[in-house]
Design a protein around this motif. Structure first.
Motif, PDB file in Angstrom:
ATOM      1  N   UNK A 187       0.810  -1.217   0.000  1.00  0.00           N
ATOM      2  CA  UNK A 187       0.000   0.000   0.000  1.00  0.00           C
ATOM      3  C   UNK A 187       0.846   1.272   0.000  1.00  0.00           C
ATOM      4  N   UNK A 188       2.160   1.135   0.223  1.00  0.00           N
ATOM      5  CA  UNK A 188       3.036   2.304   0.259  1.00  0.00           C
ATOM      6  C   UNK A 188       3.440   2.654  -1.172  1.00  0.00           C
ATOM      7  N   UNK A 189       3.186   3.911  -1.565  1.00  0.00           N
ATOM      8  CA  UNK A 189       3.299   4.290  -2.978  1.00  0.00           C
ATOM      9  C   UNK A 189       4.726   4.533  -3.440  1.00  0.00           C
ATOM     10  N   UNK A 190       5.604   5.032  -2.559  1.00  0.00           N
ATOM     11  CA  UNK A 190       6.986   5.320  -2.937  1.00  0.00           C
ATOM     12  C   UNK A 190       7.832   4.052  -2.812  1.00  0.00           C
ATOM     13  N   UNK A 191       8.737   3.841  -3.766  1.00  0.00           N
ATOM     14  CA  UNK A 191       9.538   2.605  -3.779  1.00  0.00           C
ATOM     15  C   UNK A 191      10.380   2.455  -2.521  1.00  0.00           C
ATOM     16  N   UNK A 192      11.015   3.569  -2.080  1.00  0.00           N
ATOM     17  CA  UNK A 192      11.833   3.511  -0.864  1.00  0.00           C
ATOM     18  C   UNK A 192      10.957   3.220   0.349  1.00  0.00           C
ATOM     19  N   UNK A 245      -4.623   3.040   2.673  1.00  0.00           N
ATOM     20  CA  UNK A 245      -5.355   1.935   2.025  1.00  0.00           C
ATOM     21  C   UNK A 245      -6.107   2.443   0.805  1.00  0.00           C
ATOM     22  N   UNK A 246      -6.731   3.588   0.933  1.00  0.00           N
ATOM     23  CA  UNK A 246      -7.490   4.181  -0.178  1.00  0.00           C
ATOM     24  C   UNK A 246      -6.563   4.464  -1.360  1.00  0.00           C
ATOM     25  N   UNK A 247      -5.383   5.010  -1.065  1.00  0.00           N
ATOM     26  CA  UNK A 247      -4.410   5.294  -2.125  1.00  0.00           C
ATOM     27  C   UNK A 247      -3.909   4.004  -2.768  1.00  0.00           C
ATOM     28  N   UNK A 248      -3.715   2.973  -1.939  1.00  0.00           N
ATOM     29  CA  UNK A 248      -3.266   1.685  -2.460  1.00  0.00           C
ATOM     30  C   UNK A 248      -4.290   1.068  -3.398  1.00  0.00           C
ATOM     31  N   UNK A 249      -5.563   1.208  -3.043  1.00  0.00           N
ATOM     32  CA  UNK A 249      -6.650   0.693  -3.895  1.00  0.00           C
ATOM     33  C   UNK A 249      -6.645   1.426  -5.238  1.00  0.00           C
ATOM     34  N   UNK A 250      -6.488   2.742  -5.199  1.00  0.00           N
ATOM     35  CA  UNK A 250      -6.460   3.538  -6.428  1.00  0.00           C
ATOM     36  C   UNK A 250      -5.298   3.113  -7.329  1.00  0.00           C
ATOM     37  N   UNK A 251      -4.147   2.911  -6.722  1.00  0.00           N
ATOM     38  CA  UNK A 251      -2.968   2.506  -7.509  1.00  0.00           C
ATOM     39  C   UNK A 251      -3.169   1.144  -8.153  1.00  0.00           C
ATOM     40  N   UNK A 252      -3.671   0.194  -7.376  1.00  0.00           N
ATOM     41  CA  UNK A 252      -3.866  -1.154  -7.910  1.00  0.00           C
ATOM     42  C   UNK A 252      -4.967  -1.179  -8.959  1.00  0.00           C
ATOM     43  N   UNK A 253      -6.004  -0.361  -8.762  1.00  0.00           N
ATOM     44  CA  UNK A 253      -7.111  -0.299  -9.728  1.00  0.00           C
ATOM     45  C   UNK A 253      -6.620   0.254 -11.054  1.00  0.00           C
ATOM     46  N   UNK A 254      -5.777   1.285 -10.994  1.00  0.00           N
ATOM     47  CA  UNK A 254      -5.266   1.911 -12.217  1.00  0.00           C
ATOM     48  C   UNK A 254      -4.380   0.954 -13.003  1.00  0.00           C
ATOM     49  N   UNK A 255      -3.670   0.065 -12.275  1.00  0.00           N
ATOM     50  CA  UNK A 255      -2.738  -0.849 -12.948  1.00  0.00           C
ATOM     51  C   UNK A 255      -3.361  -2.222 -13.228  1.00  0.00           C
ATOM     52  N   UNK A 256      -4.622  -2.415 -12.885  1.00  0.00           N
ATOM     53  CA  UNK A 256      -5.251  -3.739 -12.983  1.00  0.00           C
ATOM     54  C   UNK A 256      -5.512  -4.141 -14.432  1.00  0.00           C
ATOM     55  N   UNK A 257      -5.111  -5.346 -14.752  1.00  0.00           N
ATOM     56  CA  UNK A 257      -5.432  -5.931 -16.054  1.00  0.00           C
ATOM     57  C   UNK A 257      -6.895  -6.395 -16.009  1.00  0.00           C
ATOM     58  N   UNK A 258      -7.706  -6.052 -17.014  1.00  0.00           N
ATOM     59  CA  UNK A 258      -9.129  -6.433 -16.997  1.00  0.00           C
ATOM     60  C   UNK A 258      -9.370  -7.922 -16.781  1.00  0.00           C
ATOM     61  N   UNK A 259      -8.408  -8.765 -17.191  1.00  0.00           N
ATOM     62  CA  UNK A 259      -8.592 -10.207 -17.049  1.00  0.00           C
ATOM     63  C   UNK A 259      -8.043 -10.777 -15.750  1.00  0.00           C
ATOM     64  N   UNK A 260      -7.484  -9.913 -14.901  1.00  0.00           N
ATOM     65  CA  UNK A 260      -6.875 -10.370 -13.653  1.00  0.00           C
ATOM     66  C   UNK A 260      -7.942 -10.499 -12.571  1.00  0.00           C
ATOM     67  N   UNK A 261      -8.566 -11.671 -12.468  1.00  0.00           N
ATOM     68  CA  UNK A 261      -9.646 -11.888 -11.510  1.00  0.00           C
ATOM     69  C   UNK A 261      -9.124 -11.901 -10.076  1.00  0.00           C
ATOM     70  N   UNK A 262      -7.919 -12.453  -9.883  1.00  0.00           N
ATOM     71  CA  UNK A 262      -7.338 -12.497  -8.531  1.00  0.00           C
ATOM     72  C   UNK A 262      -7.073 -11.083  -8.037  1.00  0.00           C
TER      73      UNK A 262
END
Length: 589
Positions: free
Chosen positions: A482-487, A550-567
């Motif tokens: 959920x942490x957005x910065x790589x470091x 958590x909200x930011x993590x959801x946004x990041x994962x949603x933006x990068x989600x492949x439409x076929x990635x059900x998991x």
């Protein structure tokens, strides 16, 4: 020298950070931490904190921070292996002998030998300066106003009038011809054989940050050319990666560096008390120089000569420094040519006043640009403002553009709205207005959000380090992913692993990173504060930070989600379900 993580951790644990730093800084206990005056910048009120529980230090004033190794490296000008050895010796820890490849050993031995040759040469040049043979060189330095103390401090010397003085002396010391050639201090020609690189010159030893002589600059005493001559690149010397005077300037504790043109400028300024002056070594400022400067300061004041060549040098340096993230200003020395002339004529107080009044680099660029236009001619004046507007449009942030529009409008007596319209026309050129405005708004909102979310993430990691009992409650909702910065993500992963095993160890996490800038950021991560008055306010702040992360993590994962990635979709749905639970979560310390 390479040491295993276990060895490094043993050395760190055997050296309490409060005990070690109190040998350098007077510390006073306040609550759970100790405070003192920061040794890395000038301050009147203590903002330098040392945490026994985290075994880390952090300055809330200048941002310096890290663990015990970082402190010793920064304060003593040591490399990491040197810091480990010093602290191991202090604690009585026996370091293991390290196996070294034949090639690496050969390279290390050659480097050590070349350094020793340069040390011997520097002593010889210094000796010659104080003999009758060097009298005219000494007169030159004295005529330039240098004191005996300054000459000694910078190790200034004289290369003899004969072209083989140094080589003959070094051979008498048992140094081989092969090593002399490797040192760069002698040269070979078919006609003359071996001869010195420098002769009949005032010599300026060039030192690295550990105060070891790595090269020389020489100023000719006669009419020979070139006027200044530098050492060639060798195994120990790369002029694009070194700055003259940096060995002293890096410990000056001043908020900025004064970058000037040559050896004498640096020496004269240091003698006058401006010990934060440095210069490039016979070359224009490079991106490597800017990277070096960025390690030690966030602001540079260019103090180049006021002539046309100095102006060109400043214009070349400004974008390089900006690219490195360094705030840049330009010092005006008119009617004098260089810092030495200015200080001799008007004194140090007047020079400090000019430093305080140094011009913003962009405004300096605009003032130079103005010289190319006839400001008495309406057409020329219009073209000047159009070009200025184009330059302002290059700034990414709207607030920055607005500030410069205001500054230029005030200085050049033009309508703020008129100049703003010119800037907007450049921004909108070739892009539909609605699309560009929306895109810009999204970018600006994203930046604002990044700033807020990163603070929330820093707070969360600080709380977890200080209150490990929160880990089971927080980790059920907030994961390292959920942490957005790589470091931040890497630090969170390590901290979670430590907490799962029983206890947080921020100082050990810091040791996993070699880059000083990353170590400073980690120190900031574990020293983030928020003002709360009561335990209930603290719990509310924790829940709010959890929700944001958590909200930011959801946004990041949603933006990068492949439409076929059900998991992945199921994971996002589960995260959203947890998000709704955070507001009702009971936090207990």
């Amino acid at each position: 020298m390479f040491y295993s993580d276990d060895v490094i951790e043993e050395v760190r644990m055997r050296n309490d950070i409060v005990d070690v730093i109190s040998g350098y800084v007077k510390l006073q206990r306040k609550g759970s931490s100790y405070f003192g005056l920061c040794p890395f910048h000038n301050e009147k009120s203590p903002s330098f904190s040392v945490s026994p529980s985290k075994q880390m230090y952090y300055c809330f004033g200048c941002g310096a921070g890290g663990n015990i190794f970082t402190f010793i490296q920064e304060y003593e000008n040591y490399t990491f292996p040197e810091a480990v050895k010093m602290l191991a010796d202090r604690a009585g820890v026996a370091l293991p002998e390290q196996e070294e490849s034949a090639e690496n050993r050969k390279k290390r031995d050659l480097r050590t030998a070349v350094l020793e040759v340069h040390k011997t040469a520097a002593k010889y040049y210094y000796y010659l300066l104080h003999t009758e043979q060097g009298a005219h060189a000494m007169k030159y330095l004295k005529d330039r106003g240098l004191s005996d103390e300054t000459i000694r401090k910078f190790g200034l010397g004289y290369a003899g009038q004969y072209s083989d003085s140094l080589s003959r002396y070094l051979k008498k010391q048992g140094i081989s011809d092969a090593l002399l050639k490797e040192s760069g201090l002698v040269q070979l020609s078919e006609k003359s054989g071996m001869y010195d690189k420098f002769w009949n010159r005032v010599m300026f030893p060039i030192m690295d940050i550990n105060n070891k002589v790595i090269g020389f600059g020489g100023r000719v005493m006669g009419d020979a050319k070139p006027k200044y001559l530098n050492s060639p690149e060798t195994i120990i010397f790369d002029k694009s990666r070194n700055l003259y005077g940096l060995n002293v300037a890096r410990t000056s504790r001043k908020k900025n560096f004064l970058v000037c043109e040559g050896y004498m400028d640096v020496i004269s300024m240091h003698q006058a008390g401006f010990t934060n002056a440095v210069a490039s070594l016979g070359t224009a400022l490079t991106s490597q120089h800017a990277s070096i400067l960025r390690r030690y300061t966030q602001e540079v004041i260019l103090t180049y000569d006021s002539d046309e060549a100095g102006v060109r040098a400043a214009l070349r340096a400004i974008p390089i420094l900006k690219e490195a993230g360094i705030s840049t200003k330009v010092l005006h020395m008119e009617p004098y040519k260089d810092p030495d002339e200015f200080i001799k004529a008007l004194g140090t107080d007047a020079f400090q006043q000019r430093i305080d009044q140094a011009e913003n680099s962009f405004m300096f660029e605009i003032s130079i640009l103005q010289r190319s236009y006839d400001m008495k001619d309406p057409e020329g004046k219009t073209r000047f403002f159009q070009e200025t507007a184009r330059k302002i449009a290059d700034f990414e942030q709207e607030i920055e553009r607005e500030n410069y529009i205001e500054a230029v409008a005030e200085k050049y007596q033009i309508s703020f709205e008129g100049l703003r319209k010119m800037v907007m026309s450049h921004l909108l050129k070739g892009v539909p207005v609605r699309t560009q405005t929306a895109a810009r708004s999204r970018t600006e909102l994203s930046r604002e959000k990044d700033t807020g979310i990163l603070k929330s993430q820093r707070l969360m990691l600080t709380w977890l380090a200080e209150y490990p009992q929160l880990y089971p409650q927080i980790s059920a909702y907030v994961t390292p992913e959920d942490f957005s910065d790589e470091l931040y993500r890497s630090v969170a992963q390590m901290l979670y692993e430590q907490l799962a095993q029983g206890a947080p160890n921020p100082a050990k996490i810091t040791s996993q990173f070699d880059d000083p800038e990353q170590q400073r950021k980690i120190a900031q991560i574990f020293n983030t504060e928020v003002r709360v008055e009561t335990p209930e306010e603290m719990k509310k702040a924790i829940r709010e930070s959890m929700r944001k992360i958590v909200e930011n993590g959801i946004e990041q994962r949603s933006a990068a989600l492949d439409p076929g990635d059900m998991a992945g979709l199921q994971a996002i749905i589960a995260a959203k379900r947890k998000l709704s639970e955070i507001g009702k979560l009971h936090i207990s310390f």
